[in-house]
Motif scaffolding. Structure first.
Motif, PDB file in Angstrom:
ATOM      1  N   SER A 165     -74.751  55.591 -60.167  1.00 16.93           N
ATOM      2  CA  SER A 165     -74.360  57.067 -59.729  1.00 16.93           C
ATOM      3  C   SER A 165     -75.796  57.631 -59.929  1.00 16.93           C
ATOM      4  CB  SER A 165     -73.197  57.602 -60.572  1.00 16.93           C
ATOM      5  OG  SER A 165     -72.233  56.869 -60.128  1.00 16.93           O
ATOM      6  N   TYR A 189     -74.048  48.698 -59.391  1.00 21.97           N
ATOM      7  CA  TYR A 189     -73.727  49.914 -58.851  1.00 21.97           C
ATOM      8  C   TYR A 189     -74.139  50.920 -59.616  1.00 21.97           C
ATOM      9  CZ  TYR A 189     -71.083  46.683 -55.819  1.00 21.97           C
ATOM     10  OH  TYR A 189     -70.900  45.606 -55.027  1.00 21.97           O
ATOM     11  N   GLU A 196     -76.797  48.946 -55.847  1.00 24.07           N
ATOM     12  CA  GLU A 196     -76.358  50.009 -54.482  1.00 24.07           C
ATOM     13  C   GLU A 196     -75.896  51.242 -54.965  1.00 24.07           C
ATOM     14  OE1 GLU A 196     -72.252  49.652 -51.942  1.00 24.07           O
ATOM     15  OE2 GLU A 196     -73.348  47.910 -52.120  1.00 24.07           O
ATOM     16  N   ILE A 197     -75.842  52.203 -54.298  1.00 23.00           N
ATOM     17  CA  ILE A 197     -75.650  53.521 -54.901  1.00 23.00           C
ATOM     18  C   ILE A 197     -74.324  53.969 -54.532  1.00 23.00           C
ATOM     19  CG2 ILE A 197     -76.239  55.891 -54.451  1.00 23.00           C
ATOM     20  CD1 ILE A 197     -79.122  55.153 -53.862  1.00 23.00           C
ATOM     21  N   ASN A 198     -73.327  54.269 -55.548  1.00 21.09           N
ATOM     22  CA  ASN A 198     -72.168  54.875 -55.124  1.00 21.09           C
ATOM     23  C   ASN A 198     -72.304  56.421 -54.719  1.00 21.09           C
ATOM     24  OD1 ASN A 198     -70.859  52.650 -56.700  1.00 21.09           O
ATOM     25  ND2 ASN A 198     -71.229  53.522 -58.765  1.00 21.09           N
ATOM     26  N   LYS A 199     -71.222  56.510 -53.745  1.00 20.66           N
ATOM     27  CA  LYS A 199     -71.028  57.919 -53.070  1.00 20.66           C
ATOM     28  C   LYS A 199     -71.007  58.958 -54.194  1.00 20.66           C
ATOM     29  CE  LYS A 199     -69.119  55.922 -48.947  1.00 20.66           C
ATOM     30  NZ  LYS A 199     -68.000  56.096 -47.866  1.00 20.66           N
ATOM     31  N   ASP A 200     -70.239  58.775 -55.169  1.00 22.98           N
ATOM     32  CA  ASP A 200     -70.159  59.955 -56.249  1.00 22.98           C
ATOM     33  C   ASP A 200     -71.319  60.116 -56.973  1.00 22.98           C
ATOM     34  OD1 ASP A 200     -69.600  57.359 -57.738  1.00 22.98           O
ATOM     35  OD2 ASP A 200     -69.032  58.430 -59.433  1.00 22.98           O
ATOM     36  N   SER A 201     -71.512  61.493 -57.616  1.00 21.19           N
ATOM     37  CA  SER A 201     -72.447  61.708 -58.362  1.00 21.19           C
ATOM     38  C   SER A 201     -72.216  62.821 -59.318  1.00 21.19           C
ATOM     39  CB  SER A 201     -73.608  62.248 -57.430  1.00 21.19           C
ATOM     40  OG  SER A 201     -73.099  63.715 -56.799  1.00 21.19           O
TER      41      SER A 201
END
Length: 265
Positions: free
Chosen positions: A106, A104, A70-75
């Protein structure tokens, strides 16, 4: 009719012992036989290192290992990896997890953020490397130009064009440098000394990093192509001539109108 008949305390203890034994067997069977067969208890997967893997390859990579993501919103951003490559992950590499565990992640930013271009000109190459690293910029190609200052930065370039201090450039951009070779102008035109007095000619020669060589005297000195004798004490000939090129430290021989001065000891 009762299930258990107790004729003595000994019978009671035996019956209790049997009940405890049955319970222990049941519990052991539940935790060590039933649960492992239904929940894959004890079967773990080692989490792989995902850093640097492009997003379009990640799904298949994890599916082959019975994992999800799952991709975190932060990058974040790193010039070391292409856009949308994995930068961080949780659980960390080499962690032990169950099958189908979600990882998870980033991702590296698609567009690098902008930074202000620092001032590198007039500093050393070593200093430029330190400054560029602190700004998350990369040192590109170094080319050398004729200049007396060895390894001094003369120009800073981005994509082949000069870039000024404070200009906006992408983080991770390569900055090329033009650097002094410490030799100065390797070749330049010989100064024209004809008609100068010896003192003026010597001043001009030394001022351009040259040296006065042999000095000759002739009372009837004439400039090349002229039939008239030049004024006393002036240069009427030089070698090399002013239409030639020379290098720093070379000698220029002079011919002066007049007689050689007497030396006094």
């Amino acid at each position: 009719m009762t299930l258990f008949q107790f004729n003595s305390w000994r019978d009671v203890l035996i019956q209790l012992a049997l009940m405890v034994a049955i319970a222990v067997v049941f519990l052991l069977g539940f935790f060590y036989v039933y649960l492992p067969n239904t929940t894959n208890h004890g079967e773990t997967i080692t989490v792989p290192d995902l850093e640097g893997i492009p997003l379009d390859e990640l799904g298949e990579f994890l599916t082959d290992r019975n994992l999800r993501f799952e991709i975190n919103k932060d990058s974040g951003f790193s010039s070391q990896y292409p856009p949308l490559a994995v930068l961080k992950q949780f659980p960390l590499p080499n962690s032990k997890v169950k099958e189908n565990r979600k990882i998870y992640i980033s991702l590296n930013a698609k567009e690098p953020p902008k930074v202000r271009m620092p001032q590198l000109v007039d500093g050393s190459v070593k200093n430029a490397q330190v400054v560029l690293k602190s700004y998350d910029l990369l040192l590109g190609e170094i080319t050398y130009a004729s200049d007396m200052a060895l390894n001094a930065v003369l120009k800073q370039l981005y994509q082949g064009k000069p870039v000024k201090e404070g200009a906006s450039v992408p983080k991770g951009a390569k900055i090329d440098l033009v650097v002094g070779d410490g030799l100065g102008n390797q070749e330049f035109n010989v100064p024209d000394l004809i008609g100068l007095t010896y003192e003026d000619a010597e001043f001009s020669v030394i001022g351009q990093g040259l040296k006065v060589g042999d000095v000759h005297y002739d009372e009837n000195g004439r400039a090349e192509g002229s039939s008239e004798v030049m004024p006393l004490g002036t240069v009427f000939k030089q070698s090399p001539a002013s239409d030639q090129r020379t290098k720093i430290g070379n000698y220029i021989d002079l011919w002066i109108v007049g007689t050689e001065p007497e030396s006094f000891n």
